[in-house]
Design a protein around this motif. Structure first.
Motif, PDB file in Angstrom:
ATOM      1  N   PRO A  24       1.431  18.410  -4.112  1.00  0.00           N
ATOM      2  CA  PRO A  24       1.044  17.511  -5.331  1.00  0.00           C
ATOM      3  C   PRO A  24       1.359  16.050  -4.997  1.00  0.00           C
ATOM      4  CG  PRO A  24       3.123  18.989  -5.547  1.00  0.00           C
ATOM      5  CD  PRO A  24       2.397  19.407  -4.318  1.00  0.00           C
ATOM      6  N   PRO A  25       0.841  15.213  -5.698  1.00  0.00           N
ATOM      7  CA  PRO A  25       1.030  13.855  -5.443  1.00  0.00           C
ATOM      8  C   PRO A  25       2.374  13.367  -5.405  1.00  0.00           C
ATOM      9  CG  PRO A  25      -0.516  14.122  -7.004  1.00  0.00           C
ATOM     10  CD  PRO A  25      -0.205  15.321  -6.737  1.00  0.00           C
ATOM     11  N   ALA A  26       3.373  13.938  -6.131  1.00  0.00           N
ATOM     12  CA  ALA A  26       4.591  13.569  -6.367  1.00  0.00           C
ATOM     13  C   ALA A  26       5.489  14.081  -5.129  1.00  0.00           C
ATOM     14  CB  ALA A  26       5.241  14.256  -7.560  1.00  0.00           C
ATOM     15  N   LYS A  27       5.207  15.088  -4.372  1.00  0.00           N
ATOM     16  CA  LYS A  27       5.811  15.543  -3.204  1.00  0.00           C
ATOM     17  C   LYS A  27       5.165  14.590  -1.961  1.00  0.00           C
ATOM     18  CE  LYS A  27       7.375  20.018  -3.579  1.00  0.00           C
ATOM     19  NZ  LYS A  27       7.962  20.733  -2.329  1.00  0.00           N
ATOM     20  N   VAL A  28       3.885  14.075  -2.041  1.00  0.00           N
ATOM     21  CA  VAL A  28       3.225  13.481  -0.839  1.00  0.00           C
ATOM     22  C   VAL A  28       4.102  11.949  -0.984  1.00  0.00           C
ATOM     23  CG1 VAL A  28       1.326  12.426   0.126  1.00  0.00           C
ATOM     24  CG2 VAL A  28       1.393  14.983  -0.754  1.00  0.00           C
ATOM     25  N   TRP A  29       3.983  11.544  -2.169  1.00  0.00           N
ATOM     26  CA  TRP A  29       4.610  10.230  -2.633  1.00  0.00           C
ATOM     27  C   TRP A  29       5.872  10.093  -1.668  1.00  0.00           C
ATOM     28  CZ3 TRP A  29       3.349   5.214  -4.021  1.00  0.00           C
ATOM     29  CH2 TRP A  29       4.562   4.267  -4.216  1.00  0.00           C
ATOM     30  N   GLN A  30       6.946  11.033  -2.249  1.00  0.00           N
ATOM     31  CA  GLN A  30       8.214  11.172  -1.770  1.00  0.00           C
ATOM     32  C   GLN A  30       8.295  11.148  -0.175  1.00  0.00           C
ATOM     33  OE1 GLN A  30      10.290  14.655  -2.832  1.00  0.00           O
ATOM     34  NE2 GLN A  30      12.396  13.607  -2.469  1.00  0.00           N
ATOM     35  N   ALA A  31       7.167  11.995   0.476  1.00  0.00           N
ATOM     36  CA  ALA A  31       7.247  12.034   1.880  1.00  0.00           C
ATOM     37  C   ALA A  31       6.959  10.669   2.511  1.00  0.00           C
ATOM     38  CB  ALA A  31       6.141  13.136   2.288  1.00  0.00           C
ATOM     39  N   PHE A  32       6.281  10.000   1.853  1.00  0.00           N
ATOM     40  CA  PHE A  32       5.944   8.561   2.359  1.00  0.00           C
ATOM     41  C   PHE A  32       6.697   7.550   2.189  1.00  0.00           C
ATOM     42  CE2 PHE A  32       1.770  10.191   3.190  1.00  0.00           C
ATOM     43  CZ  PHE A  32       1.053   9.543   4.226  1.00  0.00           C
ATOM     44  N   THR A  33       7.834   7.770   1.148  1.00  0.00           N
ATOM     45  CA  THR A  33       8.687   6.738   0.535  1.00  0.00           C
ATOM     46  C   THR A  33      10.146   7.075   0.890  1.00  0.00           C
ATOM     47  OG1 THR A  33       8.562   7.653  -1.644  1.00  0.00           O
ATOM     48  CG2 THR A  33       6.982   6.008  -1.006  1.00  0.00           C
ATOM     49  N   ASP A  34      10.538   8.386   1.270  1.00  0.00           N
ATOM     50  CA  ASP A  34      11.839   8.669   1.336  1.00  0.00           C
ATOM     51  C   ASP A  34      12.382   8.610   2.863  1.00  0.00           C
ATOM     52  OD1 ASP A  34      14.243  10.069   1.740  1.00  0.00           O
ATOM     53  OD2 ASP A  34      13.916  11.319   0.210  1.00  0.00           O
TER      54      ASP A  34
END
Length: 164
Positions: A24-34
């Motif tokens: 899901p987008p929230a997990k992908v976003w986190q992977a790119f920003t954490d």
């Protein structure tokens, strides 16, 4: 497993890389920003480690990334300034390459625009890299940078699969 990244010359000085992830987008976003997650997958070819990952992901924030090859001792990195961050949806930044002792210079800063779009079965990430000159873009492509991106994306697929 998702299909490999699609790479296209968008203009005479920009490249568009599109990749689907089964998350899901929230997990992908986190992977790119954490930073704790990014250092686990944004590694390129085997043998490289990301030993510096500093990120302040907000409009006006900055980042500093650095990789090292343990076998050869080569190092390189990037620094950047976020010009726009829309939480969960989009980042825009200017990025400067630090060649370290690894490769040829890449020229003037690059503008990167990364979007995250939810799909029926995951997330589509689109990265548009805008170079200062066509020769700079051609050098980026010739050194196999998009192949390294796909190697990293495959690692991210594996992280998502391990979490499932």
């Amino acid at each position: 497993m998702p299909d490999p990244a699609q790479v296209a010359r968008d203009t005479d000085r920009s490249v568009l890389v599109t990749r689907h992830f089964d998350a899901p987008p929230a997990k992908v976003w986190q992977a790119f920003t954490d930073p704790a997650l990014l250092t686990r997958w944004l590694l390129g070819p085997p043998g490289w480690e990301m030993h510096v990952c500093e990120m302040d992901v907000r409009t006006g924030g900055s980042y500093r990334w650095r990789w090292r090859n343990a076998e050869t001792g080569e190092e390189f990195g990037f620094t950047g300034q976020y010009t726009l961050v829309v939480e969960g949806k989009r980042t825009e930044d200017t990025q400067t390459f630090d060649q370290g002792n690894h490769s040829q210079p890449m020229g003037d800063p690059t503008t990167n625009i990364v979007t995250f779009e939810g799909t029926q079965d995951g997330t589509c990430v689109t990265s548009r890299m805008i170079f200062a000159a066509p020769e700079q873009m051609e050098g980026f492509l010739a050194q196999g940078a998009t192949d390294g991106m796909e190697m990293s994306y495959a690692r991210l697929d594996a992280l998502f699969a391990d979490e499932a």
